[in-house]
Motif scaffolding. Structure first.
Motif, PDB file in Angstrom:
ATOM      1  N   GLY A   1       0.647  -1.514   0.436  1.00 53.53           N
ATOM      2  CA  GLY A   1      -0.130   0.106  -0.457  1.00 53.53           C
ATOM      3  C   GLY A   1       0.799   1.693   0.233  1.00 53.53           C
ATOM      4  O   GLY A   1       0.456   2.533  -0.327  1.00 53.53           O
ATOM      5  N   CYS A   2       1.781   0.990   0.825  1.00 52.99           N
ATOM      6  CA  CYS A   2       3.043   2.909   0.833  1.00 52.99           C
ATOM      7  C   CYS A   2       3.337   2.763  -1.048  1.00 52.99           C
ATOM      8  O   CYS A   2       3.275   3.895  -1.189  1.00 52.99           O
ATOM      9  N   THR A   3       3.949   1.400  -1.760  1.00 52.79           N
ATOM     10  CA  THR A   3       4.758   1.550  -2.574  1.00 52.79           C
ATOM     11  C   THR A   3       3.404   2.293  -4.234  1.00 52.79           C
ATOM     12  O   THR A   3       3.384   3.082  -4.730  1.00 52.79           O
ATOM     13  N   ILE A   4       2.162   2.022  -3.585  1.00 50.86           N
ATOM     14  CA  ILE A   4       1.404   2.375  -3.820  1.00 50.86           C
ATOM     15  C   ILE A   4       0.690   3.760  -3.432  1.00 50.86           C
ATOM     16  O   ILE A   4       0.741   4.636  -5.008  1.00 50.86           O
ATOM     17  N   PHE A   5       0.903   3.931  -2.594  1.00 50.45           N
ATOM     18  CA  PHE A   5       0.626   6.000  -2.072  1.00 50.45           C
ATOM     19  C   PHE A   5       2.237   6.647  -3.184  1.00 50.45           C
ATOM     20  O   PHE A   5       1.442   7.623  -3.507  1.00 50.45           O
TER      21      PHE A   5
END
Length: 259
Positions: free
Chosen positions: A176-180
């Motif tokens: 999720g952090c990578t997507i953010f």
């Protein structure tokens, strides 16, 4: 939680906070806050819990009475699309509401009980945050990180010109952090203005174009590598006077936030 229904970004606005005061009860939360967010910037606001970060956002959204001026300078005559992503959303987890139903409640003008508006491409937004396979899943059954990804997805419907983020990375896992991070890069490429409240200083150093330190007042403002020095961060998170309104003899309350 997006405003407007247009589909093509027009470019982000500048945001101006000019001598903004905000008081809750007799406690001063924001004290003469002056700050400018440049168009197309990823502008982070950092500071201790209780330092006024979320109150600054509420003032911008018109949800908190304040003194002083808060102004959006849009490029052009009409305002663009504004999206807001909170840290979390309160809801009854037992509701028989799918992920797509939840997006319909937030993003469409047609009543949600009539079903999702098929003219809106919810699938594309969910795919962008890695949730396309869970559009029929009950929203209450998702993990905290998955729910946060859905909140990010709603900010993409329609494509925003201004994005306001209130600690959106709190529940996100590594994916999720990578997507953010990818979404922030997309916003920058599109000229979208991002006002981002965040507690993770390492992420701010890497991803923000500018950072402001807020602890009731603006203590610093500038490029993250220069502003987030150990000395400045220590000063930001150290105990400071919390002024109360009333007579000059009123007590002052001191709050301490952990670094």
């Amino acid at each position: 939680m997006s405003g407007n229904t247009g589909g093509t970004p027009k470019g982000g606005p500048a945001i101006l906070f000019d001598r903004v005061d905000l008081t809750l009860g007799r406690t001063v939360i924001l004290d003469q806050v002056s700050l400018r967010v440049e168009p197309g910037a990823v502008h982070a606001v950092v500071g201790p819990n209780g330092g006024g970060k979320s109150s600054l956002i509420r003032a911008l959204l018109g949800q908190a009475p304040h003194r002083g001026m808060v102004r959006l300078d849009w490029p052009g005559e009409a305002p663009g699309v504004t999206a807001y992503v909170p840290q979390a959303v309160e809801f009854d987890r037992g509701l028989p509401m799918t992920v797509e139903d939840f997006l319909a409640v937030l993003c469409q003008r047609r009543p949600a009980f009539l079903g999702p508006d098929r003219r809106i491409d919810y699938g594309a937004a969910l795919e962008r945050v890695g949730m396309a396979g869970k559009r029929r899943r009950r929203f209450g059954a998702l993990s905290g990180g998955e729910r946060q990804r859905v909140l990010l997805a709603q900010a993409l419907i329609p494509a925003p010109d201004l994005v306001i983020l209130d600690e959106p990375m709190t529940a996100l896992d590594e994916t999720g952090c990578t997507i953010f991070e990818e979404l922030l890069a997309d916003f920058r490429a599109a000229g979208t203005t991002v006002l981002w409240v965040e507690h993770d200083l390492a992420q701010v150093r890497r991803l923000a174009t500018r950072v402001s330190g807020l602890n009731r007042r603006v203590l610093f403002d500038g490029p993250p590598p220069a502003m987030l020095s150990p000395d400045r961060v220590l000063d930001l998170f150290s105990a400071v006077p919390r002024r109360t309104t009333g007579n000059a003899g009123d007590a002052r309350v001191v709050e301490r936030a952990a670094l």
